[in-house]
Design a protein around this motif. Sequence first.
Motif, PDB file in Angstrom:
ATOM      1  N   ALA A  46      43.595 -31.440  24.810  1.00 49.12           N
ATOM      2  CA  ALA A  46      43.291 -30.405  25.796  1.00 49.12           C
ATOM      3  C   ALA A  46      43.970 -30.717  27.121  1.00 49.12           C
ATOM      4  O   ALA A  46      44.472 -29.816  27.806  1.00 49.12           O
ATOM      5  N   ALA A  47      44.005 -31.982  27.496  1.00 48.67           N
ATOM      6  CA  ALA A  47      44.633 -32.368  28.768  1.00 48.67           C
ATOM      7  C   ALA A  47      46.128 -32.075  28.754  1.00 48.67           C
ATOM      8  O   ALA A  47      46.693 -31.624  29.757  1.00 48.67           O
ATOM      9  N   GLU A  48      46.786 -32.308  27.620  1.00 47.25           N
ATOM     10  CA  GLU A  48      48.224 -32.039  27.528  1.00 47.25           C
ATOM     11  C   GLU A  48      48.505 -30.541  27.631  1.00 47.25           C
ATOM     12  O   GLU A  48      49.451 -30.120  28.310  1.00 47.25           O
ATOM     13  N   ARG A  49      47.696 -29.724  26.984  1.00 49.11           N
ATOM     14  CA  ARG A  49      47.925 -28.277  27.064  1.00 49.11           C
ATOM     15  C   ARG A  49      47.575 -27.746  28.449  1.00 49.11           C
ATOM     16  O   ARG A  49      48.227 -26.828  28.961  1.00 49.11           O
ATOM     17  N   ALA A  50      46.550 -28.319  29.064  1.00 50.00           N
ATOM     18  CA  ALA A  50      46.209 -27.919  30.439  1.00 50.00           C
ATOM     19  C   ALA A  50      47.364 -28.230  31.383  1.00 50.00           C
ATOM     20  O   ALA A  50      47.694 -27.427  32.274  1.00 50.00           O
ATOM     21  N   ALA A  51      47.988 -29.379  31.214  1.00 50.71           N
ATOM     22  CA  ALA A  51      49.120 -29.739  32.073  1.00 50.71           C
ATOM     23  C   ALA A  51      50.278 -28.773  31.878  1.00 50.71           C
ATOM     24  O   ALA A  51      50.951 -28.389  32.845  1.00 50.71           O
ATOM     25  N   LEU A  52      50.519 -28.358  30.633  1.00 50.62           N
ATOM     26  CA  LEU A  52      51.567 -27.369  30.370  1.00 50.62           C
ATOM     27  C   LEU A  52      51.274 -26.067  31.102  1.00 50.62           C
ATOM     28  O   LEU A  52      52.157 -25.496  31.762  1.00 50.62           O
ATOM     29  N   LEU A  53      50.041 -25.588  31.014  1.00 50.47           N
ATOM     30  CA  LEU A  53      49.686 -24.324  31.659  1.00 50.47           C
ATOM     31  C   LEU A  53      49.813 -24.421  33.174  1.00 50.47           C
ATOM     32  O   LEU A  53      50.287 -23.488  33.836  1.00 50.47           O
ATOM     33  N   LEU A  82      53.397  -6.289  43.045  1.00 50.40           N
ATOM     34  CA  LEU A  82      53.950  -7.259  42.106  1.00 50.40           C
ATOM     35  C   LEU A  82      53.724  -8.697  42.574  1.00 50.40           C
ATOM     36  O   LEU A  82      53.509  -9.593  41.756  1.00 50.40           O
ATOM     37  N   GLY A  83      53.758  -8.922  43.897  1.00 50.85           N
ATOM     38  CA  GLY A  83      53.431 -10.251  44.394  1.00 50.85           C
ATOM     39  C   GLY A  83      51.999 -10.638  44.056  1.00 50.85           C
ATOM     40  O   GLY A  83      51.728 -11.776  43.649  1.00 50.85           O
ATOM     41  N   GLY A  84      51.083  -9.690  44.204  1.00 49.46           N
ATOM     42  CA  GLY A  84      49.693  -9.943  43.820  1.00 49.46           C
ATOM     43  C   GLY A  84      49.549 -10.175  42.332  1.00 49.46           C
ATOM     44  O   GLY A  84      48.741 -11.003  41.883  1.00 49.46           O
ATOM     45  N   GLU A  85      50.333  -9.448  41.546  1.00 51.31           N
ATOM     46  CA  GLU A  85      50.274  -9.619  40.100  1.00 51.31           C
ATOM     47  C   GLU A  85      50.805 -10.983  39.675  1.00 51.31           C
ATOM     48  O   GLU A  85      50.273 -11.613  38.749  1.00 51.31           O
ATOM     49  N   LEU A  86      51.858 -11.457  40.339  1.00 52.81           N
ATOM     50  CA  LEU A  86      52.351 -12.804  40.041  1.00 52.81           C
ATOM     51  C   LEU A  86      51.273 -13.842  40.352  1.00 52.81           C
ATOM     52  O   LEU A  86      51.057 -14.781  39.570  1.00 52.81           O
ATOM     53  N   ASP A  87      50.577 -13.673  41.480  1.00 49.06           N
ATOM     54  CA  ASP A  87      49.499 -14.591  41.822  1.00 49.06           C
ATOM     55  C   ASP A  87      48.402 -14.568  40.759  1.00 49.06           C
ATOM     56  O   ASP A  87      47.859 -15.614  40.379  1.00 49.06           O
ATOM     57  N   ARG A  88      48.056 -13.376  40.288  1.00 50.09           N
ATOM     58  CA  ARG A  88      47.041 -13.248  39.243  1.00 50.09           C
ATOM     59  C   ARG A  88      47.474 -13.967  37.975  1.00 50.09           C
ATOM     60  O   ARG A  88      46.674 -14.618  37.305  1.00 50.09           O
ATOM     61  N   THR A  89      48.756 -13.854  37.629  1.00 47.77           N
ATOM     62  CA  THR A  89      49.262 -14.478  36.411  1.00 47.77           C
ATOM     63  C   THR A  89      49.177 -15.991  36.508  1.00 47.77           C
ATOM     64  O   THR A  89      48.776 -16.674  35.553  1.00 47.77           O
ATOM     65  N   ALA A  90      49.552 -16.538  37.664  1.00 43.32           N
ATOM     66  CA  ALA A  90      49.414 -17.982  37.878  1.00 43.32           C
ATOM     67  C   ALA A  90      47.945 -18.395  37.843  1.00 43.32           C
ATOM     68  O   ALA A  90      47.594 -19.451  37.293  1.00 43.32           O
ATOM     69  N   PHE A  91      47.080 -17.558  38.413  1.00 33.73           N
ATOM     70  CA  PHE A  91      45.641 -17.831  38.404  1.00 33.73           C
ATOM     71  C   PHE A  91      45.123 -17.907  36.969  1.00 33.73           C
ATOM     72  O   PHE A  91      44.315 -18.780  36.628  1.00 33.73           O
ATOM     73  N   GLN A  92      45.577 -16.977  36.107  1.00 32.70           N
ATOM     74  CA  GLN A  92      45.165 -16.991  34.701  1.00 32.70           C
ATOM     75  C   GLN A  92      45.580 -18.285  34.019  1.00 32.70           C
ATOM     76  O   GLN A  92      44.796 -18.907  33.293  1.00 32.70           O
ATOM     77  N   LEU A  93      46.819 -18.683  34.218  1.00 33.96           N
ATOM     78  CA  LEU A  93      47.317 -19.907  33.591  1.00 33.96           C
ATOM     79  C   LEU A  93      46.484 -21.112  34.033  1.00 33.96           C
ATOM     80  O   LEU A  93      46.072 -21.942  33.205  1.00 33.96           O
ATOM     81  N   ARG A  94      46.216 -21.204  35.322  1.00 37.51           N
ATOM     82  CA  ARG A  94      45.401 -22.314  35.817  1.00 37.51           C
ATOM     83  C   ARG A  94      43.970 -22.217  35.311  1.00 37.51           C
ATOM     84  O   ARG A  94      43.326 -23.240  35.029  1.00 37.51           O
ATOM     85  N   GLY A  95      43.473 -20.991  35.195  1.00 42.98           N
ATOM     86  CA  GLY A  95      42.104 -20.816  34.719  1.00 42.98           C
ATOM     87  C   GLY A  95      41.922 -21.306  33.289  1.00 42.98           C
ATOM     88  O   GLY A  95      40.916 -21.955  32.962  1.00 42.98           O
ATOM     89  N   PHE A  96      42.885 -21.001  32.418  1.00 40.30           N
ATOM     90  CA  PHE A  96      42.804 -21.512  31.048  1.00 40.30           C
ATOM     91  C   PHE A  96      42.913 -23.037  31.040  1.00 40.30           C
ATOM     92  O   PHE A  96      42.285 -23.705  30.200  1.00 40.30           O
ATOM     93  N   ALA A  97      43.701 -23.583  31.947  1.00 39.99           N
ATOM     94  CA  ALA A  97      43.771 -25.039  32.047  1.00 39.99           C
ATOM     95  C   ALA A  97      42.407 -25.615  32.415  1.00 39.99           C
ATOM     96  O   ALA A  97      41.971 -26.641  31.858  1.00 39.99           O
ATOM     97  N   ASP A  98      41.711 -24.977  33.344  1.00 38.78           N
ATOM     98  CA  ASP A  98      40.365 -25.433  33.721  1.00 38.78           C
ATOM     99  C   ASP A  98      39.424 -25.404  32.520  1.00 38.78           C
ATOM    100  O   ASP A  98      38.624 -26.325  32.315  1.00 38.78           O
ATOM    101  N   VAL A  99      39.495 -24.328  31.739  1.00 37.49           N
ATOM    102  CA  VAL A  99      38.640 -24.202  30.550  1.00 37.49           C
ATOM    103  C   VAL A  99      38.911 -25.341  29.573  1.00 37.49           C
ATOM    104  O   VAL A  99      37.984 -25.947  29.017  1.00 37.49           O
ATOM    105  N   LEU A 100      40.180 -25.640  29.368  1.00 39.92           N
ATOM    106  CA  LEU A 100      40.527 -26.746  28.479  1.00 39.92           C
ATOM    107  C   LEU A 100      39.947 -28.065  28.981  1.00 39.92           C
ATOM    108  O   LEU A 100      39.390 -28.858  28.208  1.00 39.92           O
ATOM    109  N   GLU A 101      40.062 -28.302  30.267  1.00 42.77           N
ATOM    110  CA  GLU A 101      39.594 -29.569  30.828  1.00 42.77           C
ATOM    111  C   GLU A 101      38.074 -29.697  30.791  1.00 42.77           C
ATOM    112  O   GLU A 101      37.540 -30.815  30.780  1.00 42.77           O
ATOM    113  N   ARG A 102      37.359 -28.579  30.746  1.00 46.41           N
ATOM    114  CA  ARG A 102      35.900 -28.636  30.633  1.00 46.41           C
ATOM    115  C   ARG A 102      35.438 -28.891  29.203  1.00 46.41           C
ATOM    116  O   ARG A 102      34.236 -29.044  28.963  1.00 46.41           O
ATOM    117  N   GLY A 103      36.356 -28.900  28.240  1.00 42.33           N
ATOM    118  CA  GLY A 103      35.998 -29.244  26.870  1.00 42.33           C
ATOM    119  C   GLY A 103      35.453 -28.110  26.037  1.00 42.33           C
ATOM    120  O   GLY A 103      35.014 -28.326  24.899  1.00 42.33           O
TER     121      GLY A 103
END
Length: 491
Positions: A46-53, A82-103
Amino acid sequence: MADLQSINARTGQPLGAAWAASTAEEIDAAVAAAAQAAALFAATSAAERAALLRDLAEALLAGRDTLVPLADRESGLGLARLGGELDRTAFQLRGFADVLERGIVHAVIDDAAVAGMPPAGRPRMLRVRVPLGPVAMFSASNFPFAFSVLGGDTAAALAAGCPVVVKSHPAHPELSRQTVALARQVVAARGLPVGVFQSVEGAAVETGVRLVQAPAIAAVAFTGSFHGGMALARVAAERARPIPFYGELGSVNPLVVLPPVVPSQGAALAETLAASICQGAGQFCTSPGLVIVRQDAAGDAFVQALADRLVAQTPHAMLTPGIRHAFEQGVSAWSCHAGVQTLVPGGAGMDALPRPFLGQVQAGDFIADARLQTEVFGAAALVVRVDSLAQTLAVLRAVGGALTVTLWGADSDTPEHRDLVRAATQVAGRVLFAGVPTGVAVTAAQQHGGPFPASTAPATTSVGYAALDRFLRPVALQEAPAWVVNCRGLV
C-alpha cells in the motif's frame, strides 16, 4: 491514415499536425504489457502505491502552466475552471494515497475457528481482497483532467493494484498525450514496469472495441454517452469471459421544488438553478435537466423567474461539433413535441454559441412519453408541472434511474416528505436537500452512480474513495497457513 487532430475549441482550427491512431497491434501490445505487469504491481505494498499516486499528483501540479492552457485551447472551458479541475484531480490522487496508508484496502476479516460440528463449528476463515487485473479506462470529454488520463478511475484502479490501459478521448488528444507522457515518466522513476500505465488513442469505434475485447482486460471503467456506453457494455458481456463494465451513461437529475420554499426563496433559487443548468454549457453529467414544480400560482411565478434568468445566461462553446449537434437535435425534438411549451427557445444553429433551452410539460404527458425522459446533454431543461405529491412520485418513477435527485423544501418530518425521500433514494445514487447537483465532492461517503440508465453498476461509485472497490475481488482463505497470511502480495 492520421485520424487524430488537436483542434482549437473556439475557432475550430487545427493545432499542429495530425497523427495516426493506435493500430490493432499497438492496442494488443499495450494490453500485453499491462498483463505482464499485473502480478508484480498487485504484489506492491500500500505504501508503494500511495507513493506512486502522490508522485503523479505532484507531476500534474508541476505541469500546470503547460497543461491548463492546452486544455483550454482544446476544450474552451476556461482557465479558471480547468485550473480548479487540475487541483481536484491532484486532490483525488492524494486522497487515494491517504486511503491506502490508512490500511482500508488491505483490511482483513478474520473469523476464528470454532470447534464442533457444523453449522456452529467452522474452520478459520479470512476474507481478503485481491486486484482484478488490467483495467481499460475510457476518458470522458467534459472533464479533461478529473475524468481523463489521471482522473478518478485511473486513481482508483492504481490504488487497488491494477495496471491501467487508458483510452484517451479525441476531444482533447494533445492534452492526453502530454498527460500520458508525464504519467509514464513517474512510473519509470519509481522503478515500476511500463505496463503499470499504458494508453491507446483513436476516434474510431474499433479502437475501444478492440481494447474491451482484449482477453487480458479484467474490467472496464467508462464515462460517456448512453449509446456508446451500452455498445461497449454489450462487448464486455459477450466476451468468452465476460468482465465487469462500470459505465456512467447519463442522467436527467430531477430537481423537485416543493411549495413551501417558493414564496420566500423562489427568486434566489431560480437564479441558482439557472446558473447550474448552464454551468460548463450544461456539459455536466449532474446538470439538472428536469425541474418538477407544483401547478399553482406560486409555481407559475417560479417558472417565469427561472425562464427570465436563463435568458440572461450566455453559455460558452460546447466541447465538440458532435456534442453540439446532438444538443441541437435534442432541443429541436423537445421544441417540436406537441406536449412541450417552449419557454426559452434555446439553440442557435451550429455557427453561433449555444443558447439555453427551457420547456414546460404536464406530468401526464411526461410520464406517457419516454422520449421526454432522456437526457439532452447541454444547457437544456424541462419543467414538469405536477398537481400533487402522487404525481411527483410518478414522475420520479418514470425517470427510473438518475445520478442525483434534489429536493428543495423537504425540511420538516412529514409523511409526504418521507414518501418523497424514499422515492428519491430508489431513483438516484445521491439525494440533495440543498444546493444544486453540479458539484460532486471527492470523499469517502460519495456515491456517483445510480440505477440504470444513469449507470450500469448502481452498487458502485465512480467518484470518491469507495471507487477502488470496483477493482478488488473478495477471496476467502480457509485454514491458511501462516506463510500465506503473512506473505505480502498474496493478502
